[in-house]
Structure formats: structure tokens, C-alpha cells
Enzyme design. Structure first.
Site, PDB file in Angstrom:
ATOM      1  N   GLY A  45     -12.478  -0.145   2.850  1.00 51.31           N
ATOM      2  CA  GLY A  45     -12.863  -1.546   2.686  1.00 51.31           C
ATOM      3  C   GLY A  45     -11.790  -2.379   2.008  1.00 51.31           C
ATOM      4  O   GLY A  45     -10.786  -1.872   1.508  1.00 51.31           O
ATOM      5  N   ASP A  46     -12.003  -3.672   2.021  1.00 52.43           N
ATOM      6  CA  ASP A  46     -11.189  -4.657   1.303  1.00 52.43           C
ATOM      7  C   ASP A  46     -12.040  -5.932   1.310  1.00 52.43           C
ATOM      8  O   ASP A  46     -13.262  -5.853   1.482  1.00 52.43           O
ATOM      9  CB  ASP A  46      -9.820  -4.853   1.993  1.00 52.43           C
ATOM     10  N   LYS A  84      -2.679  -1.177   6.543  1.00 48.52           N
ATOM     11  CA  LYS A  84      -3.707  -2.185   6.264  1.00 48.52           C
ATOM     12  C   LYS A  84      -4.157  -2.737   7.601  1.00 48.52           C
ATOM     13  O   LYS A  84      -3.408  -2.723   8.575  1.00 48.52           O
ATOM     14  CB  LYS A  84      -3.125  -3.334   5.426  1.00 48.52           C
ATOM     15  N   ASN A 141     -16.441  -6.681  -5.180  1.00 46.87           N
ATOM     16  CA  ASN A 141     -16.400  -5.282  -5.599  1.00 46.87           C
ATOM     17  C   ASN A 141     -15.480  -5.074  -6.812  1.00 46.87           C
ATOM     18  O   ASN A 141     -15.884  -4.478  -7.816  1.00 46.87           O
ATOM     19  CB  ASN A 141     -15.949  -4.420  -4.403  1.00 46.87           C
ATOM     20  N   GLN A 168       0.825  -1.212   0.000  1.00 47.53           N
ATOM     21  CA  GLN A 168       0.000   0.000   0.000  1.00 47.53           C
ATOM     22  C   GLN A 168       0.863   1.269   0.000  1.00 47.53           C
ATOM     23  O   GLN A 168       0.477   2.282  -0.588  1.00 47.53           O
ATOM     24  CB  GLN A 168      -0.915  -0.015   1.237  1.00 47.53           C
ATOM     25  N   LYS A 176       1.820   1.845  -3.641  1.00 49.23           N
ATOM     26  CA  LYS A 176       0.618   2.136  -4.415  1.00 49.23           C
ATOM     27  C   LYS A 176       0.141   3.565  -4.144  1.00 49.23           C
ATOM     28  O   LYS A 176      -0.136   4.332  -5.064  1.00 49.23           O
ATOM     29  CB  LYS A 176      -0.473   1.140  -4.006  1.00 49.23           C
ATOM     30  N   THR A 224     -11.914   0.864  -8.128  1.00 48.19           N
ATOM     31  CA  THR A 224     -10.805  -0.082  -8.304  1.00 48.19           C
ATOM     32  C   THR A 224     -10.937  -0.795  -9.647  1.00 48.19           C
ATOM     33  O   THR A 224      -9.971  -0.885 -10.418  1.00 48.19           O
ATOM     34  CB  THR A 224     -10.775  -1.106  -7.153  1.00 48.19           C
ATOM     35  N   SER A 271     -10.473   7.010  -2.907  1.00 47.03           N
ATOM     36  CA  SER A 271     -10.529   7.222  -1.454  1.00 47.03           C
ATOM     37  C   SER A 271      -9.853   8.547  -1.102  1.00 47.03           C
ATOM     38  O   SER A 271     -10.345   9.308  -0.272  1.00 47.03           O
ATOM     39  CB  SER A 271      -9.803   6.091  -0.714  1.00 47.03           C
TER      40      SER A 271
HETATM   41  P1  NDP Z   1     -14.847  -8.695  -1.995  1.00 50.79           P
HETATM   42  O1  NDP Z   1     -14.944  -9.222  -0.625  1.00 50.79           O
HETATM   43  O2  NDP Z   1     -15.844  -7.732  -2.498  1.00 50.79           O
HETATM   44  O3  NDP Z   1     -14.760  -9.876  -3.051  1.00 50.79           O
HETATM   45  C1  NDP Z   1     -13.772 -10.843  -2.974  1.00 50.79           C
HETATM   46  C2  NDP Z   1     -14.045 -11.903  -4.022  1.00 50.79           C
HETATM   47  O4  NDP Z   1     -12.937 -12.775  -4.096  1.00 50.79           O
HETATM   48  C3  NDP Z   1     -15.248 -12.765  -3.701  1.00 50.79           C
HETATM   49  O5  NDP Z   1     -15.849 -13.189  -4.904  1.00 50.79           O
HETATM   50  C4  NDP Z   1     -14.634 -13.931  -2.957  1.00 50.79           C
HETATM   51  O6  NDP Z   1     -15.396 -15.121  -3.015  1.00 50.79           O
HETATM   52  C5  NDP Z   1     -13.311 -14.091  -3.660  1.00 50.79           C
HETATM   53  N1  NDP Z   1     -12.318 -14.585  -2.700  1.00 50.79           N
HETATM   54  C6  NDP Z   1     -11.915 -13.981  -1.570  1.00 50.79           C
HETATM   55  N2  NDP Z   1     -11.012 -14.723  -0.910  1.00 50.79           N
HETATM   56  C7  NDP Z   1     -10.863 -15.821  -1.641  1.00 50.79           C
HETATM   57  C8  NDP Z   1     -10.064 -16.952  -1.489  1.00 50.79           C
HETATM   58  N3  NDP Z   1      -9.264 -17.112  -0.425  1.00 50.79           N
HETATM   59  N4  NDP Z   1     -10.123 -17.888  -2.443  1.00 50.79           N
HETATM   60  C9  NDP Z   1     -10.941 -17.734  -3.515  1.00 50.79           C
HETATM   61  N5  NDP Z   1     -11.736 -16.666  -3.719  1.00 50.79           N
HETATM   62  C10 NDP Z   1     -11.694 -15.716  -2.796  1.00 50.79           C
HETATM   63  O7  NDP Z   1     -13.368  -8.039  -2.054  1.00 50.79           O
HETATM   64  P2  NDP Z   1     -12.797  -6.964  -3.081  1.00 50.79           P
HETATM   65  O8  NDP Z   1     -13.378  -7.164  -4.417  1.00 50.79           O
HETATM   66  O9  NDP Z   1     -12.882  -5.634  -2.447  1.00 50.79           O
HETATM   67  O10 NDP Z   1     -11.253  -7.353  -3.101  1.00 50.79           O
HETATM   68  C11 NDP Z   1     -10.705  -8.289  -4.022  1.00 50.79           C
HETATM   69  C12 NDP Z   1      -9.209  -8.072  -4.152  1.00 50.79           C
HETATM   70  O11 NDP Z   1      -8.946  -6.730  -4.595  1.00 50.79           O
HETATM   71  C13 NDP Z   1      -8.396  -8.228  -2.860  1.00 50.79           C
HETATM   72  O12 NDP Z   1      -7.119  -8.728  -3.186  1.00 50.79           O
HETATM   73  C14 NDP Z   1      -8.255  -6.782  -2.374  1.00 50.79           C
HETATM   74  O13 NDP Z   1      -7.141  -6.636  -1.524  1.00 50.79           O
HETATM   75  C15 NDP Z   1      -8.057  -6.078  -3.695  1.00 50.79           C
HETATM   76  N6  NDP Z   1      -8.349  -4.639  -3.721  1.00 50.79           N
HETATM   77  C16 NDP Z   1      -9.538  -4.143  -3.300  1.00 50.79           C
HETATM   78  C17 NDP Z   1      -9.791  -2.788  -3.367  1.00 50.79           C
HETATM   79  C18 NDP Z   1     -11.101  -2.203  -2.990  1.00 50.79           C
HETATM   80  O14 NDP Z   1     -11.268  -0.994  -3.160  1.00 50.79           O
HETATM   81  N7  NDP Z   1     -12.078  -2.966  -2.519  1.00 50.79           N
HETATM   82  C19 NDP Z   1      -8.763  -1.849  -3.827  1.00 50.79           C
HETATM   83  C20 NDP Z   1      -7.564  -2.486  -4.324  1.00 50.79           C
HETATM   84  C21 NDP Z   1      -7.381  -3.830  -4.243  1.00 50.79           C
HETATM   85  P3  NDP Z   1     -16.606 -15.384  -2.000  1.00 50.79           P
HETATM   86  O15 NDP Z   1     -17.748 -14.615  -2.537  1.00 50.79           O
HETATM   87  O16 NDP Z   1     -16.784 -16.854  -2.047  1.00 50.79           O
HETATM   88  O17 NDP Z   1     -16.133 -14.895  -0.672  1.00 50.79           O
HETATM   89  O1  2IT Z   2      -5.959  -2.465  -1.397  1.00 46.67           O
HETATM   90  C1  2IT Z   2      -6.459  -1.328  -1.478  1.00 46.67           C
HETATM   91  O2  2IT Z   2      -5.906  -0.414  -2.100  1.00 46.67           O
HETATM   92  C2  2IT Z   2      -7.748  -1.104  -0.835  1.00 46.67           C
HETATM   93  N1  2IT Z   2      -8.319  -2.027  -0.294  1.00 46.67           N
HETATM   94  C3  2IT Z   2      -8.349   0.282  -0.819  1.00 46.67           C
HETATM   95  C4  2IT Z   2      -7.744   1.118   0.263  1.00 46.67           C
HETATM   96  C5  2IT Z   2      -8.391   2.452   0.489  1.00 46.67           C
HETATM   97  O3  2IT Z   2      -7.976   3.109   1.457  1.00 46.67           O
HETATM   98  O4  2IT Z   2      -9.289   2.859  -0.257  1.00 46.67           O
END
Ligand code: NDP
Ligand code: 2IT
Length: 450
Positions: A170-171, A131, A245, A116, A119, A214, A383
Site C-alpha cells: 500500500g501507499d 513503486k 496510515n 525505495q 530505503k 511505518t 513488509s
Molecule cells: P494515506 O492514504 O493513508 O493517508 C494520506 C494522508 O495524507 C491523508 O490524510 C491525506 O488527506 C493526506 N494527503 C495525501 N495527499 C495529500 C496532498 N496532496 N495534499 C495534502 N494532504 C494529502 O497514506 P499513507 O499514510 O500510507 O502515506 C502517507 C505518506 O507516507 C506518503 O508519502 C507515503 O508515500 C508515505 N509512506 C507510506 C508507507 C506505508 O506503509 N503506508 C510507508 C512509507 C512511507 P486526505 O484524507 O484528505 O486524502
Molecule cells: O513508501 C513505502 O515504503 C511504502 N509505501 C511501503 C512499501 C512496502 O512495500 O511495504
């Protein structure tokens, strides 16, 4: 500088890091990759060496670990562990998401906090890296249980955050519902309405386009990578993993750019829909995952397409792959399958979704490879824009935020090109790592020995 000398220094440095942080394999993986990119800069510049900049950058400023006790719907007492890793605030207040997932541990949060820092520096906005999260599993919990958990977590977390100190978001497992509960509890405890979290609802200080940012940003970055090779997303077949997301809004924007999306996945399996996942089908997925919190297998039943339990998208043919679920979800075999199938580009919507071996193979094979710290920076960038709007007590229009997001992603692309250009084209991993490193390192040097 000789390759062998660089590799020897990386090996020596990483051996020390592994000794100091035993068993933290994801953290080792993330640091090793950055060290490989930036070691030439460190060896070239005595200021970095004498200031022990890499040693200091890989040691978090502080980590808060605390117990979260709460009561489930059957009145059982439940106990979880939560963390906030405040990694580095040299270029701005700590900023980074909160993850709720049973796999959350110190190693995962340290790797995420470390990534992070780079980034956030790349976005050009004043944000340091952090984080946090908990080993709490939201699956199968009622809304009231999630509310009680969030409220209990905030009772401790509120001491460590603030609009000029640390601003979580969130994450995985932390979306609009959780941010709302967390924000409501903070406001109630301190009696101040202030921007201490991002990803808030639009009725209480949230920003337009944060939800989409994202995924949209990841597609903008991919379009920039393809444009740089005189190509574009138009007409391309895309494989997306995840159904959360990042995945949903990556798919939405890819469609808008004229691409066809043929896969999505969740932790139970993958769907393959060669006809393409259109807007209506995506709306179904959004309702299924975000509102009904169901399983993706329902999609296959409804739209009569292939579902592979326990499968991943990478063995289906595609031009562009967007891993958007979780760390290390795409391994060397998957990378080989993508390369053999003629894949042109891989953009990491998730954080470190490719194993080291997969990333190395893709980079060596000439596949455009957008690392997470560049490709998924759009989320934290918006954000940052949410923080600006909160501080100014104004709200920008959807077009205004999207325009700024587009510009930030294209500036990140330019920085990667500037710092990552080599004899075989642009290496986006080196570019992102070096550009982020230089900004954080220069700030740390200016502060002296701290
Ligand atoms: P969500 O919780 O919205 O979605 C996660 C998705 O990934 C779900 O479909 C979930 O499946 C699947 N998943 C999670 N863990 C596992 C696992 N161990 N094995 C297989 N599938 C898995 O999270 P986000 O979309 O927010 O985040 C996804 C990725 O993006 C993460 O790596 C996060 O760190 C990264 N990210 C997120 C940002 C954000 O703004 N939200 C910003 C930048 C990066 P299920 O539905 O079965 O749980
Ligand atoms: O991994 C990431 O960059 C995030 N989950 C978003 C972090 C944020 O502060 O919006």
C-alpha cells in the site's frame, strides 16, 4: 575533496538527468539530493566511475504503463492510467507500494521508486526498489467501484509481479480494503495462494504490526536520533501532518513514548488541539478516516479545537515535527517557522515531504533531520518480515514482529551515524544516502555490466 569540485560534478550529472527525463521535477529533486551525498564516494572510487554506477542507478530497469478500464455505479465506462516502475532489483526482488491519487504521474512514481531502492537496502532485508499506482481518485467512490477498479488493474498487473519478482504493497489511497481486493483478484486469476502483496489482512497471510509499522518505526528512529543527543521524546510536543496510515500510528507511538501530539491534517486543512490528541481522540480519527472516510474538520467540531482550512501544522509551536502526508508539504517558510519556534527534530514519515530548500535549511540549522528513506523504512521492513513469514508459512507474534522492527530501525540509525558523521554532528541525509548507495552499488558491480 573540494566542495566546489563535488558541486560541479553534481551539476553536470543532474543536467544530463534532466535532459533525459524532461519535466520530471520530483524525480530530479530526489536524484539531486542523493547525488550530492554520494558524489564524494563516486569521485573517490574509480570502480564506481568506470562502471557508470550513478548513471545506471538512476535509470529504472523497466516501467510498465497500462490502461485500466472499469464501470462506475451508474454504468459509465471509466478509464485510468496505471504504472509499475521496477527500478532496481540488485539486492532482492522489486518491492514498494502502490499509490492511488489523482496526482500520480511518471515523475512521482520514478522519484518514489528511486528512493525505495535506498530505503529497502537500508533495512538489511533482501528487497529491491519499485513503486506503482494509478491516477485514480478513491475519494467519493463506493466500495464496489473501488473493487471493480482494483480487479481491472490486477488483470494487467498480475503478469508483472510474483513472490520472487515484484511484491507491491500500500501507499497513499491504497490500504487494507484495496490490498484485499487486489489480492483476491490475483488469487482468482492464477489459482495460487502466495505472498505477492504485503499489507494483507491477518486472515489471509498478513503480518501483525504491518499496519502500524511505518508510524511506529518513524517514532523509534526519532527516539534514536534524540537519544544520540542525550535527549528523548518524553514530554515533547509533536506536530504531525496527515491523518492516514502513517500519521495515525506515528501519533499513537509518540503518545506511548510520553510525547504530546497537537496537530493532524488532511488535504482540506489542519486541526490544532493544544490539550493533546489522546488515545480516544485518535480512535475517533481512525474511524473517521479509515471507516467513514470523512473530513478532519469533524474533529474540530467534536472536540472544539482550532481548525484552519487549507492550513498546515508547521506554524504551531512544537519540539518535534513529523510530516506524514505527502511530498513537498513542508517548504522553506515552514522550516523557518519551525526553527524560530525552537523545533529540535523533523522526521519524515512521508516520502520527501520537505522541499529541497526546507531540508537544506533544517540541516544547516542543526535541527535533527531524519530523511524518509531512513525514518519511514519501518513500513517496508515489516513488509519484508511479512514476506519471510509467508515463505515459511508461519505467523510471528505481535511482540516478535515489533521487536524485529525496533532492531531494524536502530540498525538503520547506526548505519546513518556510521556513514553520516561529520564535524558538525551526524548528517542523517548523507548517512542514509551513502549507506544505501554502497550496498546497491556493490551488488551492481558484482554483476558486471548489466
Ligand atoms: P494515506 O492514504 O493513508 O493517508 C494520506 C494522508 O495524507 C491523508 O490524510 C491525506 O488527506 C493526506 N494527503 C495525501 N495527499 C495529500 C496532498 N496532496 N495534499 C495534502 N494532504 C494529502 O497514506 P499513507 O499514510 O500510507 O502515506 C502517507 C505518506 O507516507 C506518503 O508519502 C507515503 O508515500 C508515505 N509512506 C507510506 C508507507 C506505508 O506503509 N503506508 C510507508 C512509507 C512511507 P486526505 O484524507 O484528505 O486524502
Ligand atoms: O513508501 C513505502 O515504503 C511504502 N509505501 C511501503 C512499501 C512496502 O512495500 O511495504
Amino acid at each position: 575533496m573540494a566542495e566546489a569540485q563535488i558541486e560541479a560534478e553534481v551539476t553536470r550529472f543532474v543536467a544530463g538527468l534532466e535532459r533525459r527525463n524532461q519535466g520530471e521535477t520530483e524525480f530530479h529533486q530526489a536524484v539531486r539530493e542523493v547525488a550530492r551525498s554520494v558524489m564524494p564516494l563516486v569521485l573517490d572510487d574509480p570502480r564506481y566511475r568506470e562502471a557508470r554506477i550513478l548513471e545506471r542507478m538512476t535509470e529504472p530497469d523497466r516501467i510498465v504503463i497500462f490502461r485500466v478500464s472499469w464501470e462506475d455505479d451508474e454504468h459509465n465506462v471509466r478509464v485510468n492510467r496505471a504504472w509499475r516502475v521496477q527500478f532496481n532489483n540488485s539486492v532482492g526482488p522489486y518491492k514498494g507500494g502502490l499509490r492511488f491519487h489523482p496526482s500520480v504521474n511518471m515523475s512521482i512514481l520514478k522519484f518514489l521508486g528511486f528512493e525505495q531502492c535506498f530505503k529497502n537496502a537500508l533495512t538489511g532485508l533482501p528487497m529491491g526498489g519499485a513503486k506503482g499506482g494509478a491516477n485514480f481518485n478513491p475519494k467519493g467512490k463506493s466500495d464496489r467501484e473501488v473493487m471493480r477498479f482494483c480487479q481491472s488493474l490486477m488483470v494487467e498487473l498480475h503478469r508483472h509481479i510474483g513472490e520472487d519478482t515484484d511484491v507491491p504493497a500500500g501507499d497513499i489511497g491504497v490500504g487494507a480494503r484495496e490490498i484485499s481486493f487486489l489480492f483476491g483478484q490475483y488469487k482468482r486469476m492464477v489459482n495460487r495462494f502466495t505472498g505477492i502483496l504485503t499489507g494483507k489482512g491477518l486472515a489471509f497471510g498478513g503480518s501483525l504490526v504491518r499496519r502500524e509499522a511505518t508510524g511506529y518505526g518513524c517514532v523509534y528512529f526519532t527516539e534514536d536520533m534524540l537519544n544520540h543527543r542525550d535527549d528523548s521524546l518524553d514530554g515533547k510536543t509533536c506536530a504531525v501532518s496527515g491523518a492516514g496510515n502513517v500519521a495515525i500510528y506515528t501519533a499513537e507511538k509518540a503518545l506511548a513514548m510520553g510525547a504530546k501530539v497537537v496537530t493532524l491534517s488532511d488535504s482540506d486543512g489542519v486541526i490544532y488541539d493544544p490539550d493533546g490528541i489522546d488515545g480516544d481522540k485518535l480512535a475517533f480519527v481512525h474511524d473517521l478516516k479509515e471507516v467513514r472516510r470523512g473530513r478532519l474538520s469533524e474533529y474540530a467540531e467534536r472536540y472544539r479545537c482550532q481548525y484552519v482550512a487549507g492550513g498546515r501544522p508547521w506554524h504551531f509551536p512544537c519540539d518535534v515535527a513529523f510530516p506524514c502526508a505527502t511530498q513537498n508539504e513542508l517548504d522553506e517558510d515552514d522550516a523557518r517557522a519551525l526553527i524560530d519556534g525552537g523545533c529540535l527534530a523533523v522526521a519524515e514519515g512521508a516520502n520527501m515531504p520537505c522541499t529541497s530548500e526546507a531540508a537544506r535549511l533544517l540541516r544547516r540549522s542543526g535541527v535533527l533531520f531524519g530523511p524518509g528513506k531512513a525514518a519511514n523504512a519501518g513500513g517496508v521492513a515489516v513488509s519484508g518480515l511479512e514476506q519471510s513469514q509467508n515463505a515459511l508459512r508461519i505467523s510471528w507474534s505481535r511482540d516478535e514482529v515489533d521487536r524485529r522492527l525496533r532492531q531494524i530501525m536502530s540498525d538503520i540509525h547506526s548505519k546513518c551515524v556510521e556513514h553520516g558523521a561529520g564535524p558538525h554532528g551526524v548528517d542523517y541525509v548523507d548517512g542514509a544516502n551513502r549507506a544505501g548507495f554502497v550496498k546497491v552499488a556493490e551488488a551492481m558491480l558484482a554483476y558486471g555490466i548489466v
